[in-house]
Design a protein around this motif. Structure first.
Motif, PDB file in Angstrom:
ATOM      1  N   PHE A 145      11.276 -17.579  30.000  1.00 38.16           N
ATOM      2  CA  PHE A 145      11.750 -18.943  29.813  1.00 38.16           C
ATOM      3  C   PHE A 145      13.261 -18.990  29.583  1.00 38.16           C
ATOM      4  O   PHE A 145      13.931 -19.932  29.979  1.00 38.16           O
ATOM      5  N   LYS A 146      13.820 -17.990  28.953  1.00 40.42           N
ATOM      6  CA  LYS A 146      15.264 -17.947  28.760  1.00 40.42           C
ATOM      7  C   LYS A 146      15.974 -17.853  30.104  1.00 40.42           C
ATOM      8  O   LYS A 146      16.982 -18.494  30.338  1.00 40.42           O
ATOM      9  N   ARG A 147      15.420 -17.029  30.994  1.00 43.03           N
ATOM     10  CA  ARG A 147      16.042 -16.886  32.314  1.00 43.03           C
ATOM     11  C   ARG A 147      15.964 -18.187  33.109  1.00 43.03           C
ATOM     12  O   ARG A 147      16.869 -18.527  33.838  1.00 43.03           O
ATOM     13  N   ILE A 148      14.864 -18.911  32.930  1.00 45.22           N
ATOM     14  CA  ILE A 148      14.701 -20.149  33.665  1.00 45.22           C
ATOM     15  C   ILE A 148      15.681 -21.198  33.164  1.00 45.22           C
ATOM     16  O   ILE A 148      16.320 -21.922  33.947  1.00 45.22           O
ATOM     17  N   TRP A 149      15.860 -21.300  31.881  1.00 48.42           N
ATOM     18  CA  TRP A 149      16.689 -22.371  31.299  1.00 48.42           C
ATOM     19  C   TRP A 149      18.182 -22.030  31.328  1.00 48.42           C
ATOM     20  O   TRP A 149      19.000 -22.872  31.032  1.00 48.42           O
ATOM     21  N   GLN A 150      18.531 -20.835  31.682  1.00 46.26           N
ATOM     22  CA  GLN A 150      19.967 -20.482  31.704  1.00 46.26           C
ATOM     23  C   GLN A 150      20.567 -20.705  33.046  1.00 46.26           C
ATOM     24  O   GLN A 150      20.165 -20.781  34.068  1.00 46.26           O
TER      25      GLN A 150
END
Length: 115
Positions: free
Chosen positions: A110-115
């Motif tokens: 999820f961090k990769r998606i939102w960054q």
């Protein structure tokens, strides 16, 4: 006695001086009879309605059972396989593999998606 019965047959009780009391009673009896007839009519209508609805419930219940059995047949693996083979799709020979995701992997995803 003879004068009493003969007086009733000639309907003298309707034209005497105290005939108002008799007329009130007769009207009351007529109203009760009308009410009773109307009540009986409504009762019979409700009985017919209940019979009609119970037949409809029986029909719907049998239709439900038929549809449920059809659905069970359609959900069977053999039925699905035969339908898919008609479209030239065959079942897999490789068994499925379970993919497990840990909480940390989920957070990093999820961090990769939102960054």
């Amino acid at each position: 006695m003879k004068g009493g019965v003969f007086g009733i047959l000639k309907a003298r009780f309707l034209i005497n001086d105290d005939a108002i009391k008799n007329w009130r009673f007769i009207v009351f009896i007529i109203l009760l009879a009308i009410l009773m007839i109307a009540n009986t009519q409504r009762y019979e209508q409700k009985v017919f309605e209940i019979a009609k609805l119970s037949n409809e419930v029986k029909e719907l219940r049998s239709e439900f059972v038929d549809r449920r059995s059809e659905l069970q047949k359609l959900k069977m693996e053999s039925t699905v396989t035969s339908e898919m083979e008609k479209k030239d799709i065959h079942p897999s020979t490789v068994p499925p593999v379970k993919i497990e995701v840990t909480k940390e992997e989920e957070k990093s995803f999820f961090k990769r998606i939102w960054q």
